[in-house]
Design a protein around this motif. Sequence first.
Motif, PDB file in Angstrom:
ATOM      1  N   SER A  53      -3.161  -3.258  -0.488  1.00 48.95           N
ATOM      2  CA  SER A  53      -3.695  -4.142   0.465  1.00 48.95           C
ATOM      3  C   SER A  53      -4.564  -5.281   0.125  1.00 48.95           C
ATOM      4  O   SER A  53      -4.796  -5.909   0.775  1.00 48.95           O
ATOM      5  CB  SER A  53      -4.671  -2.950   1.386  1.00 48.95           C
ATOM      6  N   GLU A  54      -4.704  -5.467  -1.237  1.00 51.52           N
ATOM      7  CA  GLU A  54      -5.456  -6.573  -1.658  1.00 51.52           C
ATOM      8  C   GLU A  54      -4.654  -7.777  -2.112  1.00 51.52           C
ATOM      9  O   GLU A  54      -5.047  -8.749  -2.645  1.00 51.52           O
ATOM     10  CB  GLU A  54      -6.554  -6.312  -2.779  1.00 51.52           C
ATOM     11  N   LYS A  55      -3.298  -7.467  -2.140  1.00 53.83           N
ATOM     12  CA  LYS A  55      -2.258  -8.420  -2.647  1.00 53.83           C
ATOM     13  C   LYS A  55      -2.324  -9.664  -1.860  1.00 53.83           C
ATOM     14  O   LYS A  55      -2.698  -9.661  -0.577  1.00 53.83           O
ATOM     15  CB  LYS A  55      -0.996  -7.660  -2.617  1.00 53.83           C
ATOM     16  N   PRO A  56      -2.050 -11.004  -2.581  1.00 54.63           N
ATOM     17  CA  PRO A  56      -1.906 -12.058  -1.752  1.00 54.63           C
ATOM     18  C   PRO A  56      -1.028 -11.631  -0.336  1.00 54.63           C
ATOM     19  O   PRO A  56      -0.030 -11.259  -0.695  1.00 54.63           O
ATOM     20  CB  PRO A  56      -1.524 -13.060  -2.696  1.00 54.63           C
ATOM     21  N   LEU A  57      -1.229 -12.453   0.620  1.00 53.43           N
ATOM     22  CA  LEU A  57      -0.529 -12.525   1.708  1.00 53.43           C
ATOM     23  C   LEU A  57       1.060 -12.633   1.600  1.00 53.43           C
ATOM     24  O   LEU A  57       1.739 -11.829   2.230  1.00 53.43           O
ATOM     25  CB  LEU A  57      -1.091 -13.087   2.971  1.00 53.43           C
ATOM     26  N   ALA A  58       1.272 -13.371   0.826  1.00 52.82           N
ATOM     27  CA  ALA A  58       2.582 -14.120   0.604  1.00 52.82           C
ATOM     28  C   ALA A  58       3.257 -12.708  -0.104  1.00 52.82           C
ATOM     29  O   ALA A  58       4.560 -12.703  -0.295  1.00 52.82           O
ATOM     30  CB  ALA A  58       2.644 -15.246  -0.419  1.00 52.82           C
ATOM     31  N   GLU A  59       2.716 -11.966  -0.999  1.00 50.67           N
ATOM     32  CA  GLU A  59       3.222 -11.062  -1.682  1.00 50.67           C
ATOM     33  C   GLU A  59       3.267  -9.376  -1.119  1.00 50.67           C
ATOM     34  O   GLU A  59       3.780  -8.580  -1.414  1.00 50.67           O
ATOM     35  CB  GLU A  59       2.642 -10.819  -3.075  1.00 50.67           C
ATOM     36  N   MET A  60       2.561  -9.579   0.268  1.00 52.69           N
ATOM     37  CA  MET A  60       2.319  -8.308   0.781  1.00 52.69           C
ATOM     38  C   MET A  60       3.630  -7.872   1.443  1.00 52.69           C
ATOM     39  O   MET A  60       4.391  -8.377   2.126  1.00 52.69           O
ATOM     40  CB  MET A  60       1.427  -8.235   1.681  1.00 52.69           C
ATOM     41  N   ASP A  61       3.817  -6.519   1.145  1.00 51.83           N
ATOM     42  CA  ASP A  61       4.820  -5.798   1.906  1.00 51.83           C
ATOM     43  C   ASP A  61       4.282  -4.577   2.716  1.00 51.83           C
ATOM     44  O   ASP A  61       3.870  -3.639   2.536  1.00 51.83           O
ATOM     45  CB  ASP A  61       5.841  -4.960   0.688  1.00 51.83           C
ATOM     46  N   ARG A  62       4.659  -4.688   4.084  1.00 54.18           N
ATOM     47  CA  ARG A  62       4.161  -3.922   4.876  1.00 54.18           C
ATOM     48  C   ARG A  62       4.555  -2.381   4.616  1.00 54.18           C
ATOM     49  O   ARG A  62       3.813  -1.347   4.697  1.00 54.18           O
ATOM     50  CB  ARG A  62       4.555  -4.129   6.093  1.00 54.18           C
ATOM     51  N   THR A  63       5.921  -2.182   4.157  1.00 51.92           N
ATOM     52  CA  THR A  63       6.579  -0.888   3.973  1.00 51.92           C
ATOM     53  C   THR A  63       5.789  -0.280   3.054  1.00 51.92           C
ATOM     54  O   THR A  63       5.327   0.998   2.886  1.00 51.92           O
ATOM     55  CB  THR A  63       7.958  -0.910   3.710  1.00 51.92           C
ATOM     56  N   GLY A  64       5.349  -1.045   1.880  1.00 49.84           N
ATOM     57  CA  GLY A  64       4.534  -0.438   0.705  1.00 49.84           C
ATOM     58  C   GLY A  64       3.296   0.267   1.055  1.00 49.84           C
ATOM     59  O   GLY A  64       2.839   1.160   0.496  1.00 49.84           O
ATOM     60  N   VAL A  65       2.627  -0.675   1.938  1.00 55.75           N
ATOM     61  CA  VAL A  65       1.215  -0.377   2.541  1.00 55.75           C
ATOM     62  C   VAL A  65       1.239   0.828   3.265  1.00 55.75           C
ATOM     63  O   VAL A  65       0.391   1.697   3.290  1.00 55.75           O
ATOM     64  CB  VAL A  65       0.534  -1.545   3.034  1.00 55.75           C
ATOM     65  N   VAL A  66       2.374   0.898   4.314  1.00 53.44           N
ATOM     66  CA  VAL A  66       2.307   1.939   5.343  1.00 53.44           C
ATOM     67  C   VAL A  66       2.661   3.104   4.779  1.00 53.44           C
ATOM     68  O   VAL A  66       2.129   4.117   5.056  1.00 53.44           O
ATOM     69  CB  VAL A  66       3.060   1.620   6.430  1.00 53.44           C
ATOM     70  N   ASN A  67       3.565   3.161   3.768  1.00 58.49           N
ATOM     71  CA  ASN A  67       4.104   4.358   3.044  1.00 58.49           C
ATOM     72  C   ASN A  67       3.028   4.899   2.159  1.00 58.49           C
ATOM     73  O   ASN A  67       2.997   6.023   1.688  1.00 58.49           O
ATOM     74  CB  ASN A  67       5.504   4.250   2.716  1.00 58.49           C
ATOM     75  N   ASN A  78      -4.025   2.956  -5.572  1.00 55.43           N
ATOM     76  CA  ASN A  78      -2.553   2.361  -5.138  1.00 55.43           C
ATOM     77  C   ASN A  78      -2.741   1.662  -3.738  1.00 55.43           C
ATOM     78  O   ASN A  78      -2.207   0.298  -3.772  1.00 55.43           O
ATOM     79  CB  ASN A  78      -1.647   3.364  -5.450  1.00 55.43           C
ATOM     80  N   LEU A  79      -3.343   2.256  -2.852  1.00 58.05           N
ATOM     81  CA  LEU A  79      -3.405   1.647  -1.483  1.00 58.05           C
ATOM     82  C   LEU A  79      -4.298   0.300  -1.668  1.00 58.05           C
ATOM     83  O   LEU A  79      -4.095  -0.460  -1.022  1.00 58.05           O
ATOM     84  CB  LEU A  79      -3.946   2.619  -0.418  1.00 58.05           C
ATOM     85  N   SER A  80      -5.044   0.490  -2.343  1.00 63.55           N
ATOM     86  CA  SER A  80      -6.273  -0.568  -2.496  1.00 63.55           C
ATOM     87  C   SER A  80      -5.742  -1.711  -3.046  1.00 63.55           C
ATOM     88  O   SER A  80      -5.662  -2.763  -2.544  1.00 63.55           O
ATOM     89  CB  SER A  80      -7.513  -0.119  -3.562  1.00 63.55           C
ATOM     90  N   GLU A  81      -4.879  -1.636  -4.339  1.00 58.59           N
ATOM     91  CA  GLU A  81      -4.051  -2.630  -4.979  1.00 58.59           C
ATOM     92  C   GLU A  81      -3.048  -3.077  -3.836  1.00 58.59           C
ATOM     93  O   GLU A  81      -2.870  -4.394  -3.621  1.00 58.59           O
ATOM     94  CB  GLU A  81      -3.224  -2.139  -6.036  1.00 58.59           C
TER      95      GLU A  81
END
Length: 90
Positions: free
Chosen positions: A76-90, A71-74
């Motif tokens: 953190s590999e998302k395109p930058l425009a779709e990246m959500d910091r909260t989702g990655v951090v939590n 899950n963390l891998s997916e």
Amino acid sequence: ESRMVLLQESSENARWSDVEFLKTANEQLIECRRVLKYTYTFAYYLTDESKKMQKEQFEYHQEMLERFTENLSELSEKPLAEMDRTGVVN
């Protein structure tokens, strides 16, 4: 780090500390995969029938770590425009 720079540049008021979560996420992925690597070997040698419950619990925790790692891998590999910091951090 190149993705960190791109993410920082794509935001108007972003500081380096705002995008540093990507580095932390990658370090965590490396550590999780390293731990998983050794759990497979450990699980292989859990053959004692008297410890069947321990083995089942170990395999459950191993499976959970696999899921969270993927899950963390997916995330953190998302395109930058779709990246959500909260989702990655939590």
